[in-house]
Design a protein around this motif. Structure first.
Motif, PDB file in Angstrom:
ATOM      1  N   THR A   1       0.803  -1.237   0.000  1.00 53.81           N
ATOM      2  CA  THR A   1       0.000   0.000   0.000  1.00 53.81           C
ATOM      3  C   THR A   1       0.828   1.276   0.000  1.00 53.81           C
ATOM      4  N   ASN A   2       2.146   1.176   0.028  1.00 51.48           N
ATOM      5  CA  ASN A   2       2.976   2.393   0.067  1.00 51.48           C
ATOM      6  C   ASN A   2       2.681   3.326  -1.099  1.00 51.48           C
ATOM      7  N   GLU A   3       2.618   2.775  -2.301  1.00 48.08           N
ATOM      8  CA  GLU A   3       2.351   3.617  -3.476  1.00 48.08           C
ATOM      9  C   GLU A   3       0.975   4.267  -3.388  1.00 48.08           C
ATOM     10  N   ALA A   4      -0.012   3.537  -2.905  1.00 50.04           N
ATOM     11  CA  ALA A   4      -1.364   4.083  -2.772  1.00 50.04           C
ATOM     12  C   ALA A   4      -1.385   5.201  -1.737  1.00 50.04           C
ATOM     13  N   ARG A   5      -0.695   5.003  -0.633  1.00 50.96           N
ATOM     14  CA  ARG A   5      -0.648   6.031   0.405  1.00 50.96           C
ATOM     15  C   ARG A   5       0.048   7.292  -0.113  1.00 50.96           C
ATOM     16  N   ALA A   6       1.106   7.116  -0.860  1.00 50.09           N
ATOM     17  CA  ALA A   6       1.805   8.268  -1.450  1.00 50.09           C
ATOM     18  C   ALA A   6       0.903   8.983  -2.456  1.00 50.09           C
ATOM     19  N   ALA A   7       0.237   8.213  -3.302  1.00 51.71           N
ATOM     20  CA  ALA A   7      -0.652   8.816  -4.310  1.00 51.71           C
ATOM     21  C   ALA A   7      -1.805   9.554  -3.641  1.00 51.71           C
ATOM     22  N   PHE A   8      -2.373   8.960  -2.602  1.00 52.11           N
ATOM     23  CA  PHE A   8      -3.489   9.595  -1.915  1.00 52.11           C
ATOM     24  C   PHE A   8      -3.030  10.889  -1.239  1.00 52.11           C
ATOM     25  N   SER A   9      -1.877  10.854  -0.616  1.00 49.05           N
ATOM     26  CA  SER A   9      -1.394  12.068   0.053  1.00 49.05           C
ATOM     27  C   SER A   9      -1.192  13.191  -0.952  1.00 49.05           C
ATOM     28  N   GLN A  10      -0.730  12.856  -2.146  1.00 52.77           N
ATOM     29  CA  GLN A  10      -0.548  13.878  -3.176  1.00 52.77           C
ATOM     30  C   GLN A  10      -1.879  14.422  -3.674  1.00 52.77           C
ATOM     31  N   GLN A  11      -2.865  13.538  -3.785  1.00 50.51           N
ATOM     32  CA  GLN A  11      -4.190  13.969  -4.260  1.00 50.51           C
ATOM     33  C   GLN A  11      -4.860  14.923  -3.281  1.00 50.51           C
ATOM     34  N   VAL A  12      -4.713  14.670  -1.981  1.00 44.85           N
ATOM     35  CA  VAL A  12      -5.414  15.498  -1.004  1.00 44.85           C
ATOM     36  C   VAL A  12      -4.584  16.676  -0.510  1.00 44.85           C
ATOM     37  N   ALA A  13      -3.327  16.756  -0.903  1.00 47.20           N
ATOM     38  CA  ALA A  13      -2.441  17.820  -0.411  1.00 47.20           C
ATOM     39  C   ALA A  13      -2.992  19.211  -0.693  1.00 47.20           C
ATOM     40  N   GLY A  14      -3.595  19.409  -1.831  1.00 51.25           N
ATOM     41  CA  GLY A  14      -4.127  20.720  -2.170  1.00 51.25           C
ATOM     42  C   GLY A  14      -5.372  21.087  -1.382  1.00 51.25           C
ATOM     43  N   MET A  15      -6.120  20.094  -0.931  1.00 50.58           N
ATOM     44  CA  MET A  15      -7.362  20.338  -0.189  1.00 50.58           C
ATOM     45  C   MET A  15      -7.138  20.326   1.321  1.00 50.58           C
ATOM     46  N   ASP A  16      -6.288  19.402   1.779  1.00 48.94           N
ATOM     47  CA  ASP A  16      -6.100  19.207   3.211  1.00 48.94           C
ATOM     48  C   ASP A  16      -4.661  18.749   3.463  1.00 48.94           C
ATOM     49  N   PRO A  17      -3.716  19.703   3.490  1.00 48.10           N
ATOM     50  CA  PRO A  17      -2.310  19.314   3.627  1.00 48.10           C
ATOM     51  C   PRO A  17      -1.981  18.595   4.936  1.00 48.10           C
ATOM     52  N   GLU A  18      -2.672  18.936   6.010  1.00 47.67           N
ATOM     53  CA  GLU A  18      -2.410  18.249   7.278  1.00 47.67           C
ATOM     54  C   GLU A  18      -2.756  16.764   7.160  1.00 47.67           C
ATOM     55  N   SER A  19      -3.879  16.461   6.534  1.00 42.57           N
ATOM     56  CA  SER A  19      -4.264  15.071   6.310  1.00 42.57           C
ATOM     57  C   SER A  19      -3.271  14.385   5.370  1.00 42.57           C
ATOM     58  N   ALA A  20      -2.830  15.108   4.354  1.00 41.51           N
ATOM     59  CA  ALA A  20      -1.853  14.547   3.416  1.00 41.51           C
ATOM     60  C   ALA A  20      -0.566  14.169   4.138  1.00 41.51           C
ATOM     61  N   ILE A  21      -0.146  14.995   5.073  1.00 43.30           N
ATOM     62  CA  ILE A  21       1.060  14.681   5.847  1.00 43.30           C
ATOM     63  C   ILE A  21       0.835  13.424   6.673  1.00 43.30           C
ATOM     64  N   GLN A  22      -0.323  13.324   7.305  1.00 40.14           N
ATOM     65  CA  GLN A  22      -0.618  12.126   8.097  1.00 40.14           C
ATOM     66  C   GLN A  22      -0.566  10.871   7.233  1.00 40.14           C
ATOM     67  N   TRP A  23      -1.105  10.962   6.014  1.00 45.11           N
ATOM     68  CA  TRP A  23      -1.064   9.800   5.124  1.00 45.11           C
ATOM     69  C   TRP A  23       0.370   9.503   4.697  1.00 45.11           C
ATOM     70  N   SER A  24       1.140  10.524   4.407  1.00 38.47           N
ATOM     71  CA  SER A  24       2.542  10.296   4.027  1.00 38.47           C
ATOM     72  C   SER A  24       3.306   9.606   5.148  1.00 38.47           C
ATOM     73  N   GLU A  25       2.997   9.970   6.375  1.00 39.95           N
ATOM     74  CA  GLU A  25       3.700   9.379   7.511  1.00 39.95           C
ATOM     75  C   GLU A  25       3.354   7.911   7.730  1.00 39.95           C
ATOM     76  N   THR A  26       2.315   7.400   7.080  1.00 43.92           N
ATOM     77  CA  THR A  26       1.973   5.977   7.205  1.00 43.92           C
ATOM     78  C   THR A  26       2.727   5.107   6.211  1.00 43.92           C
ATOM     79  N   ILE A  27       3.507   5.711   5.354  1.00 42.62           N
ATOM     80  CA  ILE A  27       4.301   4.953   4.370  1.00 42.62           C
ATOM     81  C   ILE A  27       5.475   4.325   5.106  1.00 42.62           C
ATOM     82  N   ASP A  28       5.621   3.019   5.015  1.00 40.77           N
ATOM     83  CA  ASP A  28       6.661   2.369   5.811  1.00 40.77           C
ATOM     84  C   ASP A  28       8.035   2.338   5.138  1.00 40.77           C
TER      85      ASP A  28
END
Length: 172
Positions: free
Chosen positions: A99-126
Motif C-alpha cells: 500500500t505504500n504507493e497508494a498512500r503516497a498517491a493519496f497524500s498527493q491527491q489530497v495535499a491541495g485540499m487538506d495538507p495536514e491530512s496529506a502529511i498524516q497519510w505520508s507518515e503511514t508509508i513504511d
C-alpha cells in the motif's frame, strides 16, 4: 463483444449490470488484457453510485502481482472526486509494501485540499525513502498555498535538516 461506449453506458447505470458486463468480457479475454479492462471498468464504476463496491470488485479481478498498483490506481482515481471515502477505504489495508504507493498517491491527491491530512497519510508509508519523498512533495504543494503554515509544519516535521533547508530555500 460489447464496445467500450456500451460498457460505459451499462456501468454508469448499475453496478450489478457492470458485473454482468464484466462476466461477458471475461469470457472473451483473448481480445483484451484482463487487468487493463478491469481497470477501465473500475474507473468508470468509481465515478458511479457505488465507488467502494467498484473498488472492492476491481481488487478481486487483478492478480496479487498487480494488486499494489491496483490499490494505488483506485485511490488516485477515486480521490479526484472525493477526498474522504478513498482514505477510509485505504485505511482497511495494513501499511506496507502493498500500500505504500497508494498512500503516497493519496497524500498527493489530497495535499491541495487538506495538507495536514496529506502529511498524516505520508507518515503511514513504511518505506523511509518513499515516505520522505511523499512528505517533501506535500510540503512543497502546501508552501504554494500557505507559506507560513507550511514552514511551521516543515520545521516540526522530523525530516532530515538538509531536506528541511532544501524545502525552505526552494523558490515558491
Amino acid at each position: 463483444m460489447p464496445s467500450m461506449k456500451r460498457v460505459k453506458t451499462w456501468t454508469t447505470r448499475s453496478f450489478s449490470r457492470t458485473l454482468w458486463t464484466q462476466e461477458g468480457v471475461r469470457n472473451n479475454e483473448s481480445h483484451f488484457h484482463h487487468d487493463q479492462l478491469a481497470k477501465g471498468l473500475a474507473q468508470v464504476m468509481i465515478n458511479g453510485k457505488e465507488p467502494q463496491a467498484a473498488a472492492d470488485w476491481y481488487l478481486g479481478q487483478v492478480s496479487e502481482e498487480v494488486r499494489p498498483r491496483a490499490i494505488r490506481d483506485v485511490v488516485g482515481h477515486w480521490a479526484k472526486g472525493d477526498a474522504n471515502a478513498p482514505g477510509e477505504w485505504l485505511s482497511q489495508f495494513e501499511p506496507g509494501p502493498g500500500t505504500n504507493e497508494a498512500r503516497a498517491a493519496f497524500s498527493q491527491q489530497v495535499a491541495g485540499m487538506d495538507p495536514e491530512s496529506a502529511i498524516q497519510w505520508s507518515e503511514t508509508i513504511d518505506d523511509p525513502t518513499m515516505r520522505v519523498q511523499s512528505l517533501t512533495n506535500v510540503y512543497a504543494q502546501w508552501r504554494h498555498r500557505d507559506p507560513t503554515a507550511a514552514e511551521t509544519a516543515i520545521r516540526a516535521s522530523g525530516l532530515p535538516e538538509a531536506r528541511i533547508q532544501a524545502l525552505l530555500n526552494r523558490p515558491r
